[in-house]
Motif scaffolding. Structure first.
Motif, PDB file in Angstrom:
ATOM      1  N   GLU A   1       0.845  -1.205   0.000  1.00  0.00           N
ATOM      2  CA  GLU A   1       0.000   0.000   0.000  1.00  0.00           C
ATOM      3  C   GLU A   1       0.878   1.252   0.000  1.00  0.00           C
ATOM      4  OE1 GLU A   1      -4.021  -1.445   2.379  1.00  0.00           O
ATOM      5  OE2 GLU A   1      -2.386  -0.558   3.510  1.00  0.00           O
ATOM      6  N   ASN A   2       1.943   1.232   0.800  1.00  0.00           N
ATOM      7  CA  ASN A   2       2.833   2.386   0.847  1.00  0.00           C
ATOM      8  C   ASN A   2       3.617   2.551  -0.444  1.00  0.00           C
ATOM      9  OD1 ASN A   2       2.291   3.504   3.442  1.00  0.00           O
ATOM     10  ND2 ASN A   2       3.228   1.697   4.326  1.00  0.00           N
ATOM     11  N   HIS A   3       4.022   1.435  -1.074  1.00  0.00           N
ATOM     12  CA  HIS A   3       4.695   1.541  -2.374  1.00  0.00           C
ATOM     13  C   HIS A   3       3.762   2.187  -3.396  1.00  0.00           C
ATOM     14  CE1 HIS A   3       8.186  -0.552  -1.096  1.00  0.00           C
ATOM     15  NE2 HIS A   3       7.644  -1.752  -1.048  1.00  0.00           N
ATOM     16  N   LEU A   4       2.512   1.720  -3.457  1.00  0.00           N
ATOM     17  CA  LEU A   4       1.568   2.283  -4.408  1.00  0.00           C
ATOM     18  C   LEU A   4       1.274   3.746  -4.106  1.00  0.00           C
ATOM     19  CD1 LEU A   4      -0.892  -0.734  -4.753  1.00  0.00           C
ATOM     20  CD2 LEU A   4       0.875   0.013  -6.359  1.00  0.00           C
ATOM     21  N   ARG A   5       1.184   4.087  -2.825  1.00  0.00           N
ATOM     22  CA  ARG A   5       0.955   5.481  -2.440  1.00  0.00           C
ATOM     23  C   ARG A   5       2.121   6.361  -2.881  1.00  0.00           C
ATOM     24  NH1 ARG A   5       0.082   4.795   2.850  1.00  0.00           N
ATOM     25  NH2 ARG A   5      -1.998   4.028   2.401  1.00  0.00           N
ATOM     26  N   SER A   6       3.352   5.809  -2.811  1.00  0.00           N
ATOM     27  CA  SER A   6       4.506   6.602  -3.234  1.00  0.00           C
ATOM     28  C   SER A   6       4.469   6.851  -4.738  1.00  0.00           C
ATOM     29  CB  SER A   6       5.808   5.904  -2.839  1.00  0.00           C
ATOM     30  OG  SER A   6       6.085   4.809  -3.692  1.00  0.00           O
TER      31      SER A   6
ATOM     32  N   ALA B   1       1.706   7.137  -6.509  1.00  0.00           N
ATOM     33  CA  ALA B   1       0.638   8.112  -6.715  1.00  0.00           C
ATOM     34  C   ALA B   1       1.083   9.521  -6.329  1.00  0.00           C
ATOM     35  CB  ALA B   1      -0.597   7.711  -5.920  1.00  0.00           C
ATOM     36  N   SER B   2       2.039   9.624  -5.431  1.00  0.00           N
ATOM     37  CA  SER B   2       2.490  10.941  -4.982  1.00  0.00           C
ATOM     38  C   SER B   2       3.404  11.615  -5.992  1.00  0.00           C
ATOM     39  CB  SER B   2       3.221  10.823  -3.644  1.00  0.00           C
ATOM     40  OG  SER B   2       4.496  10.223  -3.835  1.00  0.00           O
ATOM     41  N   GLY B   3       3.872  10.860  -6.992  1.00  0.00           N
ATOM     42  CA  GLY B   3       4.785  11.448  -7.967  1.00  0.00           C
ATOM     43  C   GLY B   3       6.242  11.322  -7.570  1.00  0.00           C
ATOM     44  N   ARG B   4       6.511  10.866  -6.371  1.00  0.00           N
ATOM     45  CA  ARG B   4       7.889  10.655  -5.911  1.00  0.00           C
ATOM     46  C   ARG B   4       8.007   9.215  -5.434  1.00  0.00           C
ATOM     47  NH1 ARG B   4       9.683  15.044  -1.802  1.00  0.00           N
ATOM     48  NH2 ARG B   4      11.460  13.678  -1.921  1.00  0.00           N
TER      49      ARG B   4
END
Length: 193
Positions: free
Chosen positions: A123-128, A130-133
């Motif tokens: 989830e955190n990898h995917l969120r990163s 989505a954040s563009g970074r």
């Protein structure tokens, strides 16, 4: 919370007296075989002082215990608990199932917590992304190529594993990139129709 609702583990003076030796001997076959202190090398360590030095009977309860995860073995959440990392997302749902349905003595409890941890990482990898970074995968490839990494491998004892290192470290990232590319391609094809 009333007095009988508080488990004995949380109070200084235990309310439930232990069963007598006669009761135990009648209930458990062979009980008391090691009663003689001379036969027990740990006997001095088992002597606890009556006064523990505790200056409270039950600690003041921390607010916010409703909805917190706790093992089914316990009547309630401990008087003080951490709130820095609240459960969230799919990983939180998996962890809640582990706490709500399975005892800590069951393998399913611990396996669900491990699965929840892995899902949280993704989830955190995917969120990163989505954040563009996005996160940089820690493959160590740059160190292998620039810091005499390949030469340092010459005398190591794990030569058989060295061929698998790139697969184990980079493989999941390449697989995720491949799945993402296939998914994007399928979406583009669906939009063209």
């Amino acid at each position: 919370m009333t007095e009988p609702d508080i488990p004995s583990a949380y109070v200084r003076d235990k309310r439930t007296p232990p069963p007598s030796r006669e009761e135990l001997r009648a209930r458990i076959p062979g009980w008391g075989a090691d009663l003689d202190p001379a036969d027990r090398p740990s006997h001095p360590k088992l002597q606890y002082p009556a006064d523990t030095g505790a200056h409270w009977d039950f600690p003041e309860r921390q607010p916010g215990a409703e909805g917190r995860e706790r093992s089914i073995e316990h009547a309630f959440v401990t008087p003080v608990f951490g709130t820095a990392q609240p459960l969230h997302g799919l990983s939180g749902a998996i962890r809640r199932v582990a706490y709500r349905r399975f005892s800590e003595g069951r393998l399913a409890h611990w396996m669900l917590l491990i699965v929840g941890d892995r899902v949280d990482a993704w989830e955190n990898h995917l969120r990163s992304f989505a954040s563009g970074r996005p996160d940089v995968p820690a493959t160590g490839l740059r160190g292998e190529l620039t810091g005499n990494g390949l030469r340092s491998r010459a005398g190591r004892s794990d030569k058989r594993h060295q061929a698998l290192d790139p697969v184990v470290v980079a493989g999941p990232w390449l697989a995720a990139a491949g799945v993402t590319a296939l998914g994007a391609r399928a979406v583009v094809r669906a939009l063209r129709r």
